[in-house]
Design an enzyme around this catalytic site. Structure first.
Site, PDB file in Angstrom:
ATOM      1  N   SER A   1       0.858  -1.185   0.000  1.00 11.70           N
ATOM      2  CA  SER A   1       0.000   0.000   0.000  1.00 11.70           C
ATOM      3  C   SER A   1       0.892   1.231   0.000  1.00 11.70           C
ATOM      4  O   SER A   1       2.028   1.191   0.491  1.00 11.70           O
ATOM      5  CB  SER A   1      -0.897   0.014   1.243  1.00 11.70           C
ATOM      6  OG  SER A   1      -1.526   1.278   1.415  1.00 11.70           O
TER       7      SER A   1
ATOM      8  N   TYR B   1      -2.199  -0.252  10.308  1.00 12.11           N
ATOM      9  CA  TYR B   1      -2.261  -0.679   8.910  1.00 12.11           C
ATOM     10  C   TYR B   1      -0.968  -0.325   8.185  1.00 12.11           C
ATOM     11  O   TYR B   1      -0.397  -1.155   7.466  1.00 12.11           O
ATOM     12  CB  TYR B   1      -3.455  -0.010   8.225  1.00 12.11           C
ATOM     13  CG  TYR B   1      -3.615  -0.387   6.777  1.00 12.11           C
ATOM     14  CD1 TYR B   1      -4.106  -1.633   6.415  1.00 12.11           C
ATOM     15  CD2 TYR B   1      -3.274   0.503   5.756  1.00 12.11           C
ATOM     16  CE1 TYR B   1      -4.249  -1.993   5.075  1.00 12.11           C
ATOM     17  CE2 TYR B   1      -3.416   0.153   4.420  1.00 12.11           C
ATOM     18  CZ  TYR B   1      -3.905  -1.093   4.085  1.00 12.11           C
ATOM     19  OH  TYR B   1      -4.048  -1.441   2.764  1.00 12.11           O
TER      20      TYR B   1
END
Length: 251
Positions: free
Chosen positions: A136, A149
């Site tokens: 990501s 995250y």
């Protein structure tokens, strides 16, 4: 992709489903590994009805024993592994509980470790293979309220680099894709839960945060994934590909 055996974790929905469909349409035999039996079975049956060679194996990627048993069920050499399964969390350090951290670690980090470890020896023995990890932009850019995250995706990125380095002489390539915001069912569910009645307004706001002016699509991620896992990318390993509408470099 022709005649390649492919595992896509979290392959029953969102980005994973788009990758499953594209790889199968390109001639690969795709096995969806997903914890959700109902969704996984439904996705596989739908794709089979379209004439695509797709199977489903229920699997919790956080459990190494389950992963090894799932790989054994494939009963074929694995040429490509796509580590796509992952979960999200919203919150800064103070808003991240120990339980939150452990939950994300189990899926986003240990899941990638488990699946990669379960196939790597066979890839070595068969003379090569491809591992593609879904990282990501949160791995390389500070994003508000994504403490846990971001941490897990940074770990995924580093695992990508170390696997690529350790196995480059074994003809095993490992790369990562780092998407920005992609319009998946997760986004719709998030907006419905946190912004009821304001879904359209908040969707437009999130879309506008990408310099290109919109969110990406699962199909765009799948297109890049297909290239990176194909023989056309035989000279590509140890790389991270931001698929972000200019978010990292143009914001």
């Amino acid at each position: 992709m022709k005649n390649k055996n492919i595992i896509v974790t979290g392959g029953a929905s969102g980005i994973g489903l788009a990758i499953t469909r594209r790889f199968a349409a390109a001639g690969g035999r795709v096995f969806i590994f997903d914890i959700d039996e109902e969704t996984g079975t439904e996705a596989a049956l739908k794709l089979q009805a379209e004439g695509l060679p797709v199977g489903f194996v229920q699997c919790d990627v956080s459990d190494f024993q389950e992963v090894t048993e799932a790989v054994a069920q494939v009963k074929s050499r694995i040429h490509i592994l796509v580590n796509n399964a992952g979960i999200a969390h919203i919150g800064n350090l103070e808003q991240t509980s120990e339980e939150d951290l452990d939950r994300l670690y189990q899926i986003n980090i240990k899941g990638v470790y488990n699946c990669s470890k379960a196939v790597i020896s066979n890839m070595v023995q068969q003379g090569g293979g491809v591992i593609l990890n879904m990282a990501s932009i949160a791995a390389v850019v500070g994003i508000p309220d994504r403490f846990a995250y971001s941490m897990t995706k940074a770990a995924v990125l580093n695992m990508t680099l170390t696997i690529a380095r350790d196995y480059v002489d074994k003809n095993i390539r490992c790369n990562a894709i780092s998407p920005a915001r992609i319009h998946t069912p997760f986004v719709d569910g998030f907006l419905a839960k946190h912004y009821p009645g304001q879904e359209e307004e908040m969707f437009a706001k999130l879309a506008a945060s990408q310099p290109i002016g919109r969110m990406g699509t699962p199909e765009e991620v799948a297109a890049l994934a297909r290239y990176l896992c194909s023989d056309d990318a035989a000279f590509v390993t140890g790389c991270n590909f931001p698929l972000d509408g200019g978010f990292v470099s143009l914001r």
